[in-house]
Write a protein that holds these residues in place. Structure first.
Motif, PDB file in Angstrom:
ATOM      1  N   ALA A 157      -2.883  42.617 -23.516  1.00  0.00           N
ATOM      2  CA  ALA A 157      -1.482  42.897 -23.198  1.00  0.00           C
ATOM      3  C   ALA A 157      -1.143  42.399 -21.797  1.00  0.00           C
ATOM      4  CB  ALA A 157      -1.202  44.397 -23.310  1.00  0.00           C
ATOM      5  N   VAL A 158       0.131  42.032 -21.610  1.00  0.00           N
ATOM      6  CA  VAL A 158       0.627  41.620 -20.296  1.00  0.00           C
ATOM      7  C   VAL A 158       1.120  42.869 -19.576  1.00  0.00           C
ATOM      8  CG1 VAL A 158       2.306  40.226 -19.048  1.00  0.00           C
ATOM      9  CG2 VAL A 158       1.268  39.350 -21.148  1.00  0.00           C
ATOM     10  N   ALA A 159       0.381  43.304 -18.579  1.00  0.00           N
ATOM     11  CA  ALA A 159       0.724  44.525 -17.851  1.00  0.00           C
ATOM     12  C   ALA A 159       0.261  44.388 -16.410  1.00  0.00           C
ATOM     13  CB  ALA A 159       0.076  45.747 -18.504  1.00  0.00           C
ATOM     14  N   GLU A 160       0.819  45.215 -15.557  1.00  0.00           N
ATOM     15  CA  GLU A 160       0.434  45.211 -14.142  1.00  0.00           C
ATOM     16  C   GLU A 160      -1.017  45.651 -14.011  1.00  0.00           C
ATOM     17  OE1 GLU A 160      -0.244  46.204 -10.144  1.00  0.00           O
ATOM     18  OE2 GLU A 160      -0.038  47.773 -11.650  1.00  0.00           O
ATOM     19  N   ARG A 161      -1.745  44.986 -13.113  1.00  0.00           N
ATOM     20  CA  ARG A 161      -3.191  45.204 -13.028  1.00  0.00           C
ATOM     21  C   ARG A 161      -3.538  46.662 -12.743  1.00  0.00           C
ATOM     22  NH1 ARG A 161      -5.927  41.700  -8.629  1.00  0.00           N
ATOM     23  NH2 ARG A 161      -5.196  40.057 -10.019  1.00  0.00           N
ATOM     24  N   GLY A 162      -2.790  47.308 -11.855  1.00  0.00           N
ATOM     25  CA  GLY A 162      -3.092  48.704 -11.528  1.00  0.00           C
ATOM     26  C   GLY A 162      -2.955  49.606 -12.730  1.00  0.00           C
ATOM     27  N   ASN A 163      -1.901  49.408 -13.531  1.00  0.00           N
ATOM     28  CA  ASN A 163      -1.721  50.221 -14.733  1.00  0.00           C
ATOM     29  C   ASN A 163      -2.830  49.956 -15.745  1.00  0.00           C
ATOM     30  OD1 ASN A 163       0.634  51.317 -13.692  1.00  0.00           O
ATOM     31  ND2 ASN A 163       1.929  49.759 -14.607  1.00  0.00           N
ATOM     32  N   ARG A 164      -3.260  48.692 -15.834  1.00  0.00           N
ATOM     33  CA  ARG A 164      -4.330  48.374 -16.782  1.00  0.00           C
ATOM     34  C   ARG A 164      -5.639  49.038 -16.365  1.00  0.00           C
ATOM     35  NH1 ARG A 164      -4.340  43.247 -16.327  1.00  0.00           N
ATOM     36  NH2 ARG A 164      -2.917  42.719 -17.992  1.00  0.00           N
ATOM     37  N   ILE A 165      -5.928  49.047 -15.069  1.00  0.00           N
ATOM     38  CA  ILE A 165      -7.161  49.686 -14.589  1.00  0.00           C
ATOM     39  C   ILE A 165      -7.125  51.186 -14.866  1.00  0.00           C
ATOM     40  CG2 ILE A 165      -8.492  50.237 -12.526  1.00  0.00           C
ATOM     41  CD1 ILE A 165      -8.872  47.389 -13.521  1.00  0.00           C
ATOM     42  N   LEU A 166      -5.971  51.813 -14.642  1.00  0.00           N
ATOM     43  CA  LEU A 166      -5.839  53.240 -14.945  1.00  0.00           C
ATOM     44  C   LEU A 166      -6.054  53.505 -16.426  1.00  0.00           C
ATOM     45  CD1 LEU A 166      -2.765  54.222 -12.713  1.00  0.00           C
ATOM     46  CD2 LEU A 166      -5.172  54.774 -12.322  1.00  0.00           C
ATOM     47  N   TYR A 167      -5.586  52.596 -17.273  1.00  0.00           N
ATOM     48  CA  TYR A 167      -5.778  52.765 -18.714  1.00  0.00           C
ATOM     49  C   TYR A 167      -7.248  52.607 -19.083  1.00  0.00           C
ATOM     50  CZ  TYR A 167      -4.540  52.594 -23.643  1.00  0.00           C
ATOM     51  OH  TYR A 167      -4.411  52.877 -24.982  1.00  0.00           O
ATOM     52  N   TYR A 168      -7.947  51.661 -18.425  1.00  0.00           N
ATOM     53  CA  TYR A 168      -9.388  51.530 -18.646  1.00  0.00           C
ATOM     54  C   TYR A 168     -10.106  52.840 -18.301  1.00  0.00           C
ATOM     55  CZ  TYR A 168      -8.679  46.446 -18.773  1.00  0.00           C
ATOM     56  OH  TYR A 168      -8.265  45.182 -19.069  1.00  0.00           O
ATOM     57  N   HIS A 169      -9.702  53.441 -17.196  1.00  0.00           N
ATOM     58  CA  HIS A 169     -10.349  54.687 -16.772  1.00  0.00           C
ATOM     59  C   HIS A 169     -10.095  55.794 -17.789  1.00  0.00           C
ATOM     60  CE1 HIS A 169     -12.285  57.138 -13.684  1.00  0.00           C
ATOM     61  NE2 HIS A 169     -11.398  58.082 -13.964  1.00  0.00           N
ATOM     62  N   LYS A 170      -8.883  55.855 -18.307  1.00  0.00           N
ATOM     63  CA  LYS A 170      -8.557  56.863 -19.311  1.00  0.00           C
ATOM     64  C   LYS A 170      -9.389  56.657 -20.575  1.00  0.00           C
ATOM     65  CE  LYS A 170      -4.655  58.608 -22.034  1.00  0.00           C
ATOM     66  NZ  LYS A 170      -3.187  58.460 -22.311  1.00  0.00           N
ATOM     67  N   LEU A 171      -9.527  55.424 -21.013  1.00  0.00           N
ATOM     68  CA  LEU A 171     -10.345  55.143 -22.189  1.00  0.00           C
ATOM     69  C   LEU A 171     -11.811  55.470 -21.933  1.00  0.00           C
ATOM     70  CD1 LEU A 171      -8.861  51.741 -23.433  1.00  0.00           C
ATOM     71  CD2 LEU A 171      -8.531  54.001 -24.427  1.00  0.00           C
ATOM     72  N   MET A 172     -12.282  55.218 -20.716  1.00  0.00           N
ATOM     73  CA  MET A 172     -13.667  55.532 -20.382  1.00  0.00           C
ATOM     74  C   MET A 172     -13.928  57.028 -20.476  1.00  0.00           C
ATOM     75  SD  MET A 172     -15.730  54.854 -16.810  1.00  0.00           S
ATOM     76  CE  MET A 172     -14.776  56.163 -16.031  1.00  0.00           C
ATOM     77  N   LEU A 173     -13.001  57.844 -19.966  1.00  0.00           N
ATOM     78  CA  LEU A 173     -13.168  59.290 -20.047  1.00  0.00           C
ATOM     79  C   LEU A 173     -13.143  59.766 -21.495  1.00  0.00           C
ATOM     80  CD1 LEU A 173     -10.911  60.459 -17.069  1.00  0.00           C
ATOM     81  CD2 LEU A 173     -13.390  60.165 -17.106  1.00  0.00           C
ATOM     82  N   GLN A 174     -12.270  59.181 -22.307  1.00  0.00           N
ATOM     83  CA  GLN A 174     -12.206  59.569 -23.719  1.00  0.00           C
ATOM     84  C   GLN A 174     -13.485  59.156 -24.450  1.00  0.00           C
ATOM     85  OE1 GLN A 174      -8.606  57.907 -25.306  1.00  0.00           O
ATOM     86  NE2 GLN A 174      -7.278  59.289 -24.145  1.00  0.00           N
ATOM     87  N   TYR A 175     -14.025  57.986 -24.089  1.00  0.00           N
ATOM     88  CA  TYR A 175     -15.287  57.565 -24.711  1.00  0.00           C
ATOM     89  C   TYR A 175     -16.423  58.505 -24.325  1.00  0.00           C
ATOM     90  CZ  TYR A 175     -19.807  55.329 -24.784  1.00  0.00           C
ATOM     91  OH  TYR A 175     -21.151  55.101 -24.944  1.00  0.00           O
ATOM     92  N   ARG A 176     -16.488  58.888 -23.063  1.00  0.00           N
ATOM     93  CA  ARG A 176     -17.551  59.798 -22.637  1.00  0.00           C
ATOM     94  C   ARG A 176     -17.465  61.127 -23.366  1.00  0.00           C
ATOM     95  NH1 ARG A 176     -17.670  58.894 -16.027  1.00  0.00           N
ATOM     96  NH2 ARG A 176     -18.590  56.783 -16.059  1.00  0.00           N
ATOM     97  N   SER A 177     -16.247  61.634 -23.549  1.00  0.00           N
ATOM     98  CA  SER A 177     -16.073  62.890 -24.271  1.00  0.00           C
ATOM     99  C   SER A 177     -16.517  62.741 -25.725  1.00  0.00           C
ATOM    100  CB  SER A 177     -14.606  63.321 -24.204  1.00  0.00           C
ATOM    101  OG  SER A 177     -14.391  64.496 -24.944  1.00  0.00           O
ATOM    102  N   ALA A 178     -16.117  61.637 -26.368  1.00  0.00           N
ATOM    103  CA  ALA A 178     -16.511  61.415 -27.761  1.00  0.00           C
ATOM    104  C   ALA A 178     -18.018  61.218 -27.882  1.00  0.00           C
ATOM    105  CB  ALA A 178     -15.775  60.199 -28.318  1.00  0.00           C
TER     106      ALA A 178
END
Length: 230
Positions: A157-178
């Motif tokens: 997706a075309v998105a601002e780098r800071g928002n994309r990094i925050l989304y990566y972090h959110k996915l990482m936390l969800q993966y760790r929980s799963a």
């Protein structure tokens, strides 16, 4: 001719240097002067030098300078727009993401490389069948597939780098929980199997051939057992 050449090219225009000239009390009396210049009175009064203040060459140089200034301004604006566009493209594109390369690509590698078969690796056939029968395996497969799809979409997706990094972090936390939940499920498989084995395999199954006599026999059996207990 000498005066004319000097006037036409570089020297100051002087209307009093048109020869032959013979003036008496400021009045031209030489007839040759009238023969040469008398038919062109406006020529004497007009500055014909190309480099005069209003001459054609002066105007051409002025227009050229103005066009060069305008061209330089356009080039400067174009360069600014080009630089801005490249910066915006770099910011909104995932071509260069240091945090992804150094950290998140490693942390989310299990999501990127995950397959349904990897979740059952290292388990016995009995444990695998237990997880499949209890739908726990299916639940984890669906969760991991969802995380993998969302990660792939965020990478393209075309998105601002800071928002994309925050989304990566959110996915990482969800993966760790799963992943923690799935490890807990795998650790409790032996206990679940032992409980399953303790269930009496010879336990009478429900009688689906119901008749009114069946209810009567069941009621009499309950009464007899109740009397025996008392």
């Amino acid at each position: 001719m000498t005066h004319q050449q000097e006037r036409m090219v570089y020297k100051q225009w002087d209307k009093n240097k048109f020869t032959p000239s013979t003036k008496v009390l400021g009045v031209q009396v030489n007839p040759l002067w009238f023969v040469v210049w008398g038919m062109h009175p406006n020529y004497i009064k007009t500055d014909h030098r190309p480099l005069s203040p209003a001459g054609p060459q002066t105007m051409r140089i002025g227009l050229t300078t103005a066009m060069k200034t305008t061209t330089d301004n356009y080039k400067k604006q174009s360069d600014t727009l080009n630089t801005t566009a490249l910066k915006e493209y770099t910011v909104h594109n995932n071509i260069y993401e240091p945090l992804w390369d150094l950290y998140y690509s490693k942390e989310l590698a299990p999501v990127i490389n995950s397959t349904p078969e990897t979740f059952l690796a290292g388990l016995s056939p009995e444990a695998r069948q237990y997880l499949i029968d209890t739908k726990l395996y299916e639940r984890h497969v669906i969760k991991m597939a969802e995380l993998k799809e969302r990660l792939n979409l965020s990478r393209s997706a075309v998105a601002e780098r800071g928002n994309r990094i925050l989304y990566y972090h959110k996915l990482m936390l969800q993966y760790r929980s799963a992943n923690e939940w799935w490890l807990s499920v795998r650790n409790h498989v032996p206990k679940g199997l032992s409980i399953k084995k303790k269930v009496d395999p010879n336990k009478e199954s429900l009688n689906l051939d119901w008749t009114p006599q069946t209810d009567k026999e069941l009621a009499e059996k309950v009464v007899r057992e109740f009397k025996y207990i008392n």
